[in-house]
Design a protein around this motif. Structure first.
Motif, short mmCIF file in Angstrom:
data_model
loop_
_atom_site.label_atom_id
_atom_site.label_comp_id
_atom_site.label_asym_id
_atom_site.label_seq_id
_atom_site.Cartn_x
_atom_site.Cartn_y
_atom_site.Cartn_z
N GLY A 151 -3.59 16.95 6.71
CA GLY A 151 -3.22 17.98 7.68
C GLY A 151 -4.41 18.79 8.13
N THR A 152 -5.60 18.35 7.77
CA THR A 152 -6.85 18.99 8.13
C THR A 152 -7.73 17.98 8.86
N GLY A 153 -8.95 18.39 9.21
CA GLY A 153 -9.91 17.42 9.69
C GLY A 153 -10.29 16.46 8.58
N PRO A 154 -10.90 15.32 8.91
CA PRO A 154 -11.21 14.31 7.88
C PRO A 154 -12.29 14.76 6.90
N ASP A 155 -12.97 15.84 7.21
CA ASP A 155 -14.02 16.34 6.32
C ASP A 155 -13.57 17.54 5.50
N GLN A 156 -12.29 17.91 5.61
CA GLN A 156 -11.77 19.09 4.92
C GLN A 156 -10.63 18.66 4.00
N VAL A 157 -10.87 18.64 2.70
CA VAL A 157 -9.83 18.23 1.75
C VAL A 157 -9.02 19.45 1.35
N TYR A 158 -7.69 19.32 1.50
CA TYR A 158 -6.79 20.40 1.09
C TYR A 158 -5.61 19.79 0.33
N PRO A 159 -5.33 20.32 -0.88
CA PRO A 159 -6.02 21.40 -1.57
C PRO A 159 -7.39 20.98 -2.09
N GLY A 160 -8.26 21.95 -2.27
CA GLY A 160 -9.62 21.66 -2.71
C GLY A 160 -9.69 20.95 -4.04
N ALA A 161 -8.69 21.15 -4.88
CA ALA A 161 -8.66 20.51 -6.19
C ALA A 161 -8.53 18.99 -6.09
N HIS A 162 -8.20 18.48 -4.90
CA HIS A 162 -8.01 17.05 -4.72
C HIS A 162 -9.23 16.35 -4.12
N THR A 176 0.85 -1.18 0.00
CA THR A 176 0.00 0.00 0.00
C THR A 176 0.89 1.24 0.00
N VAL A 177 0.49 2.26 -0.75
CA VAL A 177 1.27 3.49 -0.87
C VAL A 177 0.67 4.56 0.03
N ALA A 178 1.50 5.14 0.88
CA ALA A 178 1.07 6.23 1.76
C ALA A 178 1.69 7.54 1.30
N SER A 179 0.92 8.62 1.42
CA SER A 179 1.46 9.95 1.14
C SER A 179 0.54 10.97 1.80
N GLY A 180 0.77 12.25 1.46
CA GLY A 180 0.12 13.31 2.21
C GLY A 180 -0.94 14.11 1.48
N LEU A 181 -1.40 13.65 0.31
CA LEU A 181 -2.50 14.28 -0.43
C LEU A 181 -2.14 15.68 -0.94
N ALA A 182 -0.87 16.06 -0.92
CA ALA A 182 -0.47 17.37 -1.41
C ALA A 182 -0.35 17.35 -2.93
N ARG A 183 -0.13 18.52 -3.50
CA ARG A 183 0.13 18.61 -4.93
C ARG A 183 1.47 17.96 -5.25
N GLY A 184 1.69 17.67 -6.51
CA GLY A 184 2.99 17.21 -6.96
C GLY A 184 3.22 15.73 -6.73
N ILE A 185 4.33 15.42 -6.06
CA ILE A 185 4.74 14.02 -5.87
C ILE A 185 3.69 13.23 -5.11
#
Length: 379
Positions: free
Chosen positions: A173-184, A144-153
């Motif tokens: 890095g937010t609450g589970p109901d807040q997706v950041y960045p919004g584009a994701h 399984t691949v883990a990462s941080g939902l950020a842009r880019g890599i």
């Protein structure tokens, strides 16, 4: 598997925000979250909660608790506390583990062997392609691949795992109901359907600068190892790599051109002792011993045989399986024609997350082959 014990108590404790160590200590002393809440102000102070936290426990905010209850009432939403046997074993070992995890999706994936992929938010096209290719190969190998939902890599890694037919875990890095960045948002929905989203922050928590470096310790803590793909000499990816090393995890780096400033962070890691890797198989091979250790912890969680994952119970002249009867059940369900995880789950009654861990161990022992998420007995 039950994931939601003591739901009323954990939101109370987390909203009190008394500090990670104090909350863990309070729950450990009293056995579980409900007993910790019932222990009263003297016990709260003795565990290290300050007066503000004590006041919030005595008079909790009803609106915030209502929001938590509403969120937890939705399908696929979970809260895993420090007192739960479902709390990820590897994450318990880091210097400052979160007292609890808010999860969207299937929490069983948190126990599956993971490799984290991190790097620049503004990678080159080659860097993004490399992250996608490594993640796809890891997924096809059963990781399984883990990462941080950020842009880019980060995004390339999540997408690569999904393209490989595997699962991926996104630490927010937010609450589970807040997706950041919004584009994701769409990507987050796909991750929840084929893995899970994880946060230490309660619902309603928006993006805050200080939460993202803190999130990195969870990315590193959940994974067996961290692969850095393109990172500047000062970047969050290098923080994740450092935290992984401090937690005793493997650190890998992909080298790049000496003319690429985003390769300098990777080159610095290699000089400091990170493993230089050029293909996914090198990472899979290096992680085999710790993957076996995680499989042992998983069997303990399932109250199966307590023996170490050595292959001792002979089933034929050529094949040896662990004493755990679940492995025999899985072996009987496997054939010479490849089968997907859902099909094997139906045959064995085991969850997809549990099967993935078992199949990875059997693959490392040379008993099964994996091809695009489908498994068969090795000839």
């Amino acid at each position: 598997m039950p994931h939601d014990s003591a739901l009323p108590a954990w939101p109370l404790l987390l909203r009190a925000a008394g500090g990670r160590a104090a909350l863990r200590r309070l729950v450990e002393v009293h056995g579980d979250a409900e007993a910790a809440v019932a222990a009263g102000p003297r016990a709260w102070r003795a565990a290290g909660l300050d007066e503000d936290a004590v006041a919030r426990l005595r008079a909790p905010d009803p609106d915030r608790l209502a929001r938590d209850r509403d969120w937890l009432a939705q399908p696929g939403h979970h809260l895993i506390g420090w007192d739960s046997p479902d709390y990820p074993a590897l994450l318990r070992r880091i210097p400052s583990p979160p007292p609890a995890l808010w999860v969207v999706g299937d929490p069983d994936w948190l126990w599956h062997p993971q490799v984290a992929i991190v790097g620049s938010r503004s990678p080159t096209a080659t860097g993004a392609d490399n992250a996608h290719a490594f993640a796809r190969a890891f997924a096809q190998a059963g990781l399984t691949v883990a990462s941080g939902l950020a842009r880019g890599i980060d995004a390339a890694a999540h997408l690569g795992a999904l393209a490989g037919g595997g699962a991926t875990v996104a630490v927010m890095g937010t609450g589970p109901d807040q997706v950041y960045p919004g584009a994701h948002r769409e990507l987050a929905a796909r991750i929840a359907a084929h893995g899970c989203l994880v946060s230490e922050h309660p619902p309603g928590t928006g993006p805050r600068r200080e939460h993202f470096p803190s999130r990195n310790r969870i990315v590193a803590g959940l994974a067996l190892g961290v692969l850095v793909v393109e990172a500047a000499t000062r970047s969050g990816a290098l923080i994740t790599a450092r935290l992984a090393g401090e937690a005793g995890r493997e650190v890998f780096a992909v080298p790049g051109s000496i003319h690429n400033p985003l390769a300098r962070g990777c080159h610095a890691l290699i000089r400091q002792g990170a493993a230089l890797v050029e293909e996914a198989g090198e990472v899979v091979q290096a992680l085999a011993p710790v993957a076996a250790e995680l499989a042992e912890a998983l069997r303990g969680r399932l109250s199966a045989a307590a023996a170490a994952p050595t292959f001792t119970a002979q089933t034929s002249a050529a094949v040896k399986l662990p004493a755990d009867p679940d492995y025999q059940r899985l072996w009987d369900a496997l054939g010479h024609d490849p089968a997907g995880l859902d099909e094997l789950s139906g045959r064995t009654g085991l969850t997809v997350g549990v099967l993935s861990s078992m199949l990875l161990l059997m693959e490392l022992e040379g008993l099964v082959t994996a091809d695009h998420g489908r498994y068969a007995r090795r000839p």
